[in-house]
Design an enzyme around this catalytic site. Structure first.
Site, PDB file in Angstrom:
ATOM      1  N   SER A 157       0.797  -1.223   0.000  1.00 21.23           N
ATOM      2  CA  SER A 157       0.000   0.000   0.000  1.00 21.23           C
ATOM      3  C   SER A 157       0.831   1.275   0.000  1.00 21.23           C
ATOM      4  CB  SER A 157      -0.951   0.005   1.200  1.00 21.23           C
ATOM      5  OG  SER A 157      -0.234  -0.082   2.407  1.00 21.23           O
ATOM      6  N   LYS A 195      -0.736   7.180   6.253  1.00 18.77           N
ATOM      7  CA  LYS A 195      -1.309   7.718   5.027  1.00 18.77           C
ATOM      8  C   LYS A 195      -0.785   9.120   4.746  1.00 18.77           C
ATOM      9  CE  LYS A 195      -4.618   4.868   3.429  1.00 18.77           C
ATOM     10  NZ  LYS A 195      -4.119   3.528   3.649  1.00 18.77           N
TER      11      LYS A 195
END
Length: 236
Positions: A157, A195
């Site tokens: 990711s 993130k």
């Protein structure tokens, strides 16, 4: 199955009732679990009530009753602790940190030891688990002041941020972030994720570093920054 925060709150309420006979206040619960707002406590209590662990007594302030405890109480859950991310997922930043070779822990004059708090899992956020696994030596110039910890990367990711499976990311503890920073974010006081931090009007956007993962939008009261990416170590 309870999340760690639900488990900790249940045990805190149970211990306070046994000690004083009076349930803790929302402020006391918020402080004990190191939450940013009472809304997180409300959500945890509602979840515990829905699962049949506690009930709120009508027409009485601060009236909570513990109906049952989990069949198995895991070691170390008796006292709430401050959040330490250990299982989180990867994200994307404005620029990719240049990977550094792993430091040699035997050379104590050339490294600084910081705790490795666990592993970064690819995919959607995973319940935050609080434990320290081991320590790692990092170059002193990577530590620019403040408290730091490391997280091990597992998954895809973060690939478009230049962070790959097996890398170790270095995180500086902070509650502040600028748009574009790669941050460790605590979502709903329960889940942690790494993130790219963005603001969308009054909301906060957490962007992945892989087009297979959608950007997630949250209200500002649902996201708490836990740290910012400052470096990366790669073993060859």
């Amino acid at each position: 199955m309870l999340t760690r925060k639900q488990h900790e709150l249940l045990l805190f309420i149970h211990a306070r009732l046994k000690e004083t006979g009076i349930p803790p206040s929302f402020d006391e619960m918020k402080e004990a679990l190191d939450l940013a707002s009472k809304s997180g406590i409300h959500r945890l209590i509602t979840a515990l009530e829905e699962r049949g662990f506690i009930r709120r007594l009508p027409n009485r302030a601060r009236a909570l009753e513990v109906l049952r405890l989990p069949d198995s109480i895991a070691p170390g859950l008796a006292a709430p602790r401050k959040f330490s991310p250990s299982v989180i997922e990867g994200g994307q930043g404005r620029s990719s940190p240049a990977p550094r070779p792993a430091a040699n822990n035997d050379d104590e004059t050339s490294v600084v030891s910081i705790p490795v708090m666990g592993r970064i899992a690819a995919g959607v956020p995973i319940d935050a688990i609080q434990h320290r696994t081991h320590s790692i030596g990092v170059p002193p110039d990577m530590i620019t002041g403040g408290e730091h910890y490391a997280l091990e990367v597992k998954g895809d990711s973060m690939i478009e941020a230049g962070i790959f499976d097996g890398d170790t990311v270095i995180i500086r503890q902070t509650q502040a972030a600028n748009p574009g920073d790669i941050v460790v974010a605590l979502v709903d006081e329960e889940e942690a994720t790494l993130k790219r931090f963005r603001r969308k009007g009054a909301s906060i956007a957490l962007e992945a570093a892989n087009p297979a993962y959608e950007t997630r939008i949250f209200g500002p009261d649902r996201v708490k920054v836990q740290g910012r990416l400052v470096g990366l170590i790669r073993r060859y």
